[in-house]
Design an enzyme around this catalytic site. Structure first.
Site, PDB file in Angstrom:
ATOM      1  N   HIS A 121      11.118  -5.624  -4.372  1.00  0.00           N
ATOM      2  CA  HIS A 121      10.932  -5.475  -5.678  1.00  0.00           C
ATOM      3  C   HIS A 121      11.847  -4.468  -6.119  1.00  0.00           C
ATOM      4  O   HIS A 121      12.782  -4.147  -5.283  1.00  0.00           O
ATOM      5  CB  HIS A 121       9.871  -4.132  -5.258  1.00  0.00           C
ATOM      6  CG  HIS A 121       9.077  -3.533  -6.806  1.00  0.00           C
ATOM      7  ND1 HIS A 121      10.370  -2.520  -7.572  1.00  0.00           N
ATOM      8  CD2 HIS A 121       8.098  -3.745  -7.642  1.00  0.00           C
ATOM      9  CE1 HIS A 121       9.107  -2.057  -8.169  1.00  0.00           C
ATOM     10  NE2 HIS A 121       8.556  -2.833  -8.829  1.00  0.00           N
ATOM     11  N   ASP A 198       8.864  -0.199   2.407  1.00  0.00           N
ATOM     12  CA  ASP A 198       8.384  -0.045   0.840  1.00  0.00           C
ATOM     13  C   ASP A 198       7.144  -0.306   1.699  1.00  0.00           C
ATOM     14  O   ASP A 198       6.876  -1.772   1.862  1.00  0.00           O
ATOM     15  CB  ASP A 198       8.860  -0.545   0.509  1.00  0.00           C
ATOM     16  CG  ASP A 198       8.539  -0.891  -1.289  1.00  0.00           C
ATOM     17  OD1 ASP A 198       7.730  -0.232  -1.663  1.00  0.00           O
ATOM     18  OD2 ASP A 198       9.181  -1.657  -2.194  1.00  0.00           O
ATOM     19  N   GLN A 201       2.485  -1.323  -1.833  1.00  0.00           N
ATOM     20  CA  GLN A 201       1.276  -2.056  -1.524  1.00  0.00           C
ATOM     21  C   GLN A 201       0.671  -2.240  -0.373  1.00  0.00           C
ATOM     22  O   GLN A 201      -0.503  -3.173  -0.891  1.00  0.00           O
ATOM     23  CB  GLN A 201       2.211  -3.627  -2.648  1.00  0.00           C
ATOM     24  CG  GLN A 201       2.959  -4.000  -4.063  1.00  0.00           C
ATOM     25  CD  GLN A 201       1.490  -3.446  -4.749  1.00  0.00           C
ATOM     26  OE1 GLN A 201       0.217  -3.022  -4.735  1.00  0.00           O
ATOM     27  NE2 GLN A 201       2.387  -2.993  -6.001  1.00  0.00           N
ATOM     28  N   LYS A 224      -1.095   4.174  -7.179  1.00  0.00           N
ATOM     29  CA  LYS A 224      -1.046   2.701  -6.214  1.00  0.00           C
ATOM     30  C   LYS A 224      -2.502   2.934  -5.689  1.00  0.00           C
ATOM     31  O   LYS A 224      -3.479   2.923  -5.596  1.00  0.00           O
ATOM     32  CB  LYS A 224      -0.511   1.980  -6.007  1.00  0.00           C
ATOM     33  CG  LYS A 224       1.107   1.499  -6.874  1.00  0.00           C
ATOM     34  CD  LYS A 224       1.617   0.715  -6.384  1.00  0.00           C
ATOM     35  CE  LYS A 224       3.096   0.686  -7.356  1.00  0.00           C
ATOM     36  NZ  LYS A 224       3.079  -0.029  -8.325  1.00  0.00           N
ATOM     37  N   CYS A 364       8.718  -6.952 -12.081  1.00  0.00           N
ATOM     38  CA  CYS A 364       9.892  -5.811 -10.802  1.00  0.00           C
ATOM     39  C   CYS A 364      10.009  -6.990 -10.232  1.00  0.00           C
ATOM     40  O   CYS A 364      10.730  -5.949  -9.006  1.00  0.00           O
ATOM     41  CB  CYS A 364       9.708  -4.981 -10.747  1.00  0.00           C
ATOM     42  SG  CYS A 364       9.274  -3.471 -12.198  1.00  0.00           S
TER      43      CYS A 364
END
Length: 409
Positions: A121, A198, A201, A224, A364
């Site tokens: 991302h 990261d 997700q 999220k 993104c």
């Protein structure tokens, strides 16, 4: 599959869009919020609203207990050793920037290497680009396999003894790929590099255990994972965080302020300057309670089944291309695709006319779009409130769009 009654916890899903029941398939962008979370935030403002850490009155004590109680919930949620390792931020982007601006500036020198991948991302690309420019470091990329997965052999080829930071997403927001973070961490550590993850997700969809992963930093966002916007988390190993300097200065994060010198509070507060995101933390804590009541293993299983079902149905649509692993065992509940002859934005517009919300664009992830040799894609992403009927509605909508735009062929 999860009980369909879960949908009743999400009031937004009870509405119609353009005369059709809403099918929300954009949870990778932001998830919907259950009543339990909405009520927790509302009750905080109704009954406990006050600033934290400073006051000795009842409301101040209640607010502080709620805010710090949320930190304890996060610590347990990701199995961190200490609550001091949990820093509240505005989101994943802020968390990654803190690592780049604090740890990176202090530990990366000219000629050192920072390793990321083509699937990242933008929030996990740009901070490292800027750090590399500032320090004269080398930004290196791990190439992807044809199916959008990572090869550990290629990671070993790219990571060297000059590598100071490896930063990779746990789950791709485009390809759905679940990356082998534990094994990549071992490679990074073998070369003396720190591992940054990261987890935007991943944290909402599968059980995260930072102790087992042994990563040095892990970042994720509340919005999220059924929580509110504006709140996120940076996990960092205590020794690393203790050695790092704050990147934001002001109230709350100070110990002593003189005319020309100041000192900082201990962890975790030295990274939380200003009035903190109190209501956001309360909402995040309520979201964690909600997800843990369902069970992260159950959530992961549910989304895996939905993804497998969607891949099976997509395979029967002529002219539809799916990006990322076609093996459902290698992906999370995110499916990115294109339909031949239909621009993704047109596709998303037609689906919206039928009450189906999907994402269209570059997500993104422009370097990944270039690697895929496309300008944009459509994306359907699943969460606890989605069902096989939602997938069926999506497939029907795709057929309608396909016929609409290709009726001259």
């Amino acid at each position: 599959m999860l009980n369909k009654d879960i949908r009743k916890h999400f009031p937004i899903l009870g509405q119609e869009i353009n005369g059709h029941p809403l099918v929300y398939l954009d949870s990778a962008a932001t998830s919907q919020k259950p009543t339990q979370v909405i009520d927790a935030i509302s009750d905080y403002y109704k009954f406990d609203n006050s600033n934290v850490h400073r006051g000795v009155h009842t409301l101040g004590n209640r607010a502080t207990e709620a805010y710090e109680g949320a930190r304890d919930k996060v610590r347990t949620f990701i199995n961190a050793k200490s609550r001091e390792e949990i820093i509240f931020t505005r989101g994943t982007t802020t968390a990654l920037n803190i690592v780049a601006q604090s740890y990176g500036r202090a530990n990366v020198d000219e000629g050192d290497e920072i390793v990321i991948t083509y699937m990242e991302h933008h929030s996990n690309i740009i901070p490292w680009q800027q750090l590399a420019k500032e320090k004269g470091a080398v930004l290196k990329y791990v190439e992807l396999e044809d199916d959008g997965t990572l090869s550990l052999d290629k990671v070993r080829e790219v990571v060297t003894d000059r590598t100071k930071i490896v930063s990779i997403m746990h789950v791709s927001n485009v390809l759905g790929t679940i990356n082998p973070i534990k094994e990549i961490t071992e490679i990074a550590h073998a070369h003396g590099a720190v591992m940054v993850v990261d987890g935007a997700q991943a944290a909402p969809h599968l059980k995260v255990d930072v102790e087992s992963l042994n990563c040095d930093f892990y970042a994720f966002s509340g919005h999220k994972m059924a929580g509110p916007t504006g709140i996120g988390v940076l996990y960092g190993k205590k020794g690393l965080l203790n050695a790092m300097e704050p990147v934001e200065f002001g109230g709350e994060m100070i110990d002593f302020v003189g005319l020309y010198e100041s000192t900082w509070k201990e962890l975790p507060w030295k990274f939380e300057g200003g009035t903190p995101i109190i209501a956001g933390a309360v909402g995040l804590g309520a979201a964690i309670d909600y997800l843990e009541e369902i069970g992260l293993d159950n959530i992961e299983r549910h989304e895996h089944q939905l993804a497998a079902y969607a891949l099976e149905r997509f395979a029967k649509i002529d002219g539809l291309t799916v990006y990322g692993p076609l093996d459902a065992d290698k992906r999370a509940g995110v499916i990115t695709f294109n339909v031949e002859g239909v621009h993704p934005h047109d596709l998303a517009t037609v689906l919206d006319m039928h009450g189906i919300a999907v994402r269209a664009g570059h997500h993104c992830a422009q370097p990944l779009m270039k690697w895929l040799d496309v300008s944009a894609t459509a994306r359907a992403s699943f969460y606890v409130y989605n069902t096989e009927e939602d997938v069926d509605r999506l497939v029907d909508g795709l057929q309608i769009a396909k016929e609409y735009f290709n009726d001259d062929n």
